[in-house]
Every structure is written in structure tokens, then in C-alpha cells.
Scaffold this active site. Structure first.
Site, mmCIF file in Angstrom:
data_model
loop_
_atom_site.group_PDB
_atom_site.id
_atom_site.type_symbol
_atom_site.label_atom_id
_atom_site.label_comp_id
_atom_site.label_asym_id
_atom_site.label_seq_id
_atom_site.Cartn_x
_atom_site.Cartn_y
_atom_site.Cartn_z
ATOM 1 N N GLY A 155 0.817 -1.199 0.000
ATOM 2 C CA GLY A 155 0.000 0.000 0.000
ATOM 3 C C GLY A 155 0.852 1.250 0.000
ATOM 4 O O GLY A 155 2.070 1.211 0.207
ATOM 5 N N CYS A 156 0.210 2.389 -0.218
ATOM 6 C CA CYS A 156 0.947 3.650 -0.336
ATOM 7 C C CYS A 156 1.524 4.099 0.999
ATOM 8 O O CYS A 156 2.729 4.356 1.116
ATOM 9 C CB CYS A 156 0.062 4.724 -0.951
ATOM 10 S SG CYS A 156 -1.561 4.926 -0.156
ATOM 11 N N TYR A 157 0.691 4.192 2.030
ATOM 12 C CA TYR A 157 1.210 4.540 3.354
ATOM 13 C C TYR A 157 2.250 3.519 3.833
ATOM 14 O O TYR A 157 3.313 3.905 4.341
ATOM 15 C CB TYR A 157 0.079 4.616 4.380
ATOM 16 C CG TYR A 157 -0.747 5.872 4.376
ATOM 17 C CD1 TYR A 157 -0.157 7.140 4.505
ATOM 18 C CD2 TYR A 157 -2.139 5.818 4.279
ATOM 19 C CE1 TYR A 157 -0.929 8.290 4.532
ATOM 20 C CE2 TYR A 157 -2.913 6.965 4.299
ATOM 21 C CZ TYR A 157 -2.310 8.203 4.426
ATOM 22 O OH TYR A 157 -3.072 9.345 4.449
ATOM 23 N N THR A 197 4.353 1.761 2.243
ATOM 24 C CA THR A 197 5.643 1.906 1.570
ATOM 25 C C THR A 197 6.477 2.993 2.239
ATOM 26 O O THR A 197 7.645 2.779 2.596
ATOM 27 C CB THR A 197 5.432 2.231 0.085
ATOM 28 O OG1 THR A 197 4.791 1.118 -0.556
ATOM 29 C CG2 THR A 197 6.762 2.500 -0.614
ATOM 30 N N GLU A 218 6.814 10.440 -0.913
ATOM 31 C CA GLU A 218 6.673 9.628 -2.125
ATOM 32 C C GLU A 218 5.442 10.104 -2.874
ATOM 33 O O GLU A 218 4.584 10.800 -2.323
ATOM 34 C CB GLU A 218 6.516 8.149 -1.778
ATOM 35 C CG GLU A 218 5.166 7.843 -1.140
ATOM 36 C CD GLU A 218 4.934 6.385 -0.805
ATOM 37 O OE1 GLU A 218 5.907 5.611 -0.751
ATOM 38 O OE2 GLU A 218 3.760 6.019 -0.585
#
Length: 344
Positions: free
Chosen positions: A149-151, A153, A310
Site C-alpha cells: 500500500g501507499c502509506y 511503503t 513519495e
């Protein structure tokens, strides 16, 4: 070598970002892009930025068409990949799931957070978590990759050097993270409307968020034992980007944090450790696969403060998926991902 690829669910923000990146990959040929709602509609009608780059039309999901591909990406709601992936993998297709179906090893935990029973536990046990900086060798051998997932990472990469070296009290980690509105997806929601999100800033999921068990799982793998983590996400009024501010109490305040981070990420093509005293900005990674990290020890005390940024749609989703594809097929890891961030 030309790798044939299919995408299931190509109309969301993650799906179109994957389309954009794959269109520029010199060794990938897109064959199938599915969408039940937009079947028959040219991709460029929905996303005019892809006009002249992708000539395909969206199609209904079809196992036979997808099985003719070397790799299939799932950019779908949770619960979709686990229903379709087994038939594809049985026919030799490699699968990269950008959803959450295969990220969490403990399926009882997964079911608690996602509100459904898991339909293919055998594949869930086989799936490789796709954070290249932590599991590159396993990704190379994988038939099924669970894209992070984004968070997770940003938070995991920010904490990894501290946990791997045993430098902090792992019982009191804090992750304070902010994301742009695209992280909520393309489906209309009241809280992401311009009149609701503009000129506004708020936390959500403070008492528990779906990414918490995924982050904790990765941090525990790095530390080698259970960790205590407080994770609070926030919505900020911008389209793209994640900023994670991470806190950990140092066991030895004399440690050279800058040297630790520089050494850990020295050979990582998509992690940039900034000079001492830096404050990374989300705009510095917009549209790129880079994570930029700065480390601080406020007032020379015993607190390690890590700042990580990011692009949630690239390194936090589609770019990392392409990075995983390169590893799975023995290609240079940076192929198709050398784009420079867009600024301003």
C-alpha cells in the site's frame, strides 16, 4: 524479450498510472485492459493523456484473454484478485496485485480489517510481499506479488534502517502520515470533493486504519519481534503525494543516523537519502518512483525523527508494481521508471 501484460481494472487512478508507465516501458506490450463499466470504450476517451500511446479499448474481464498474457496486474477493489488470480496462476501467468488481497499473512487479521473471508488461503501463503528494498530476491522468484500500500511503503522504508540495526525502542513507534486525495480512489466520495477537501486538513482512521496491520507486519519482519506502532493518516488538499513523519526513541543517542541511512540505502535506485538538515517535499517526487528521506535528531536528544515523501500513485502503487515486474522477469530494476519528478 517482449512481455505481454494485462490489467484488470484500468479506469481508477492507480490503473491509469499503471497504463501511463507501461506505455513507456520498452519491453512490455499491453494486450488487455478490463473494465465492466467502460467495456468497448477506447482508453484515450477516458484518459486523453494516453491518446497516441495506447490504442486499446476497455473490455469485459475474460479469463481466456488474460491467460494469454505473461503477467496480469490487478488494480481492483479488495476481494477481486483473490477470486480471479488462482485460475491465471494455474495457467502460468504471473500476477501482481495492487490491492490488499494478499498483503497480510494472518488471514484472520485480514478478514477482521476487510470484512470478508479469504477465498484462497493457499495462494495467500505463497504470495510475496512486493517491497523490493526488503525482499528483492523473493520477488524475483514469485508467481504472485502483493504490491504494498501507499502509506505502508513510506512508513516501512522510513523505519527500516532503525529496526534492522536495533537502534530504537520498538514498543513506542509513531507514524504521522499525510496523503493527497488521489489515495482515496476515483469513485466519488463526499470528503474528497473540492468544496470539502479544499482549504481543509484532517486526520482519519485514528482509532484504527486498514494499513496498520500491513505496516506492523513489515516492521516486525525488519525488527525480528513484535512492535508497538501508533499510525495516524491525514487527508491534505492536494492531488498526489504522501509525507510521513516518523518517530522512534533511540537506545543509543550517540548513533550517527545520517551514516546509518546512507549506508542502508546506498545501492537502492529509488531511495534518496538527503543531506543533513534537509526537509523533503512531496513536489520533489511528483510523478516519479523515488522516495526521498531525511533524518533528524531534534536538539541532539534521544528521538530519531525521519521524514519520508513519495508519490502515492507511483512508488506507492503503480511504479512499485512496475519495479516488481522488472524483478520478476529479470530486467533492469529501473527500466521504464527513470522519469524525473514533475515540478512545479
Amino acid at each position: 524479450m517482449t512481455i505481454t501484460a494485462g490489467i484488470v481494472g484500468g479506469t481508477g487512478y492507480t490503473g491509469v498510472e499503471l497504463l501511463r508507465l507501461l506505455a513507456g516501458h520498452p519491453q512490455v506490450a499491453l494486450q488487455v485492459i478490463t473494465s465492466r463499466a467502460q467495456a468497448g470504450v477506447p482508453v484515450s476517451t477516458i484518459y486523453p493523456n494516453l491518446r497516441g500511446h495506447i490504442d486499446l479499448a476497455f473490455s469485459e474481464p475474460d479469463t481466456e484473454a488474460l491467460a494469454a498474457c505473461d503477467v496480469v496486474f490487478f488494480a481492483t477493489p479488495n476481494g477481486t484478485a483473490m477470486e480471479m488470480a488462482p485460475a491465471l496462476i494455474d495457467r502460468g501467468v504471473r500476477v501482481i496485485d495492487l490491492g490488499a488481497d494478499f498483503r497480510i499473512r494472518d488471514l484472520s487479521v485480514w478478514s477482521d480489517w476487510y470484512g470478508m473471508a479469504h477465498s484462497c488461503p493457499a495462494l495467500a501463503a505463497e504470495a510475496v510481499y512486493g517491497l523490493p528494498e526488503q525482499g528483492r530476491d523473493a520477488i524475483r522468484r514469485a508467481r504472485l506479488v502483493a504490491n504494498p500500500g501507499c502509506y505502508p511503503t513510506a512508513v516501512q522504508l522510513g523505519f527500516l534502517p532503525l529496526l534492522e540495526a536495533g537502534l530504537v525502542d520498538t514498543g513506542q513507534l509513531v507514524a504521522d502520515a499525510k496523503s493527497g486525495a488521489s489515495g482515496a480512489g476515483r469513485q466519488p466520495r463526499q470528503h474528497t470533493l473540492l468544496c470539502e477537501a479544499g482549504e481543509n486538513f484532517h486526520a482519519y482512521g485514528a482509532s484504527g486504519h486498514r494499513h496498520l496491520p500491513e505496516i506492523r507486519q513489515g516492521l516486525e519482519a525488519a525488527a525480528g519481534h513484535p512492535v508497538g506502532l501508533t499510525f495516524v493518516p491525514h487527508l491534505i488538499p492536494m492531488i498526489r503525494g504522501i509525507h510521513a513523519t516518523l518517530y522512534g526513541r533511540l537506545l543509543d543517542p550517540s548513533v550517527d543516523l545520517q551514516a546509518v541511512y546512507a549506508a542502508r540505502f546506498a545501492d537502492e535506485p529509488f531511495v534518496d537519502v538527503l543531506p543533513p538538515g534537509s526537509h523533503p517535499e512531496t513536489r520533489s517526487v511528483r510523478g516519479s518512483n523515488m522516495v526521498r528521506i531525511a533524518v533528524h535528531r531534534p536538539e541532539g536528544g534521544d528521538m530519531a525523527l525521519v521524514l519520508a515523501v513519495e508519490d502515492n500513485l507511483v512508488k506507492g502503487a503503480a511504479g512499485q508494481a512496475l519495479q516488481n515486474l522488472n524483478l520478476m522477469f529479470g530486467l533492469p530494476e529501473t527500466l521504464g521508471l527513470q522519469g524525473i519528478a514533475v515540478l512545479p
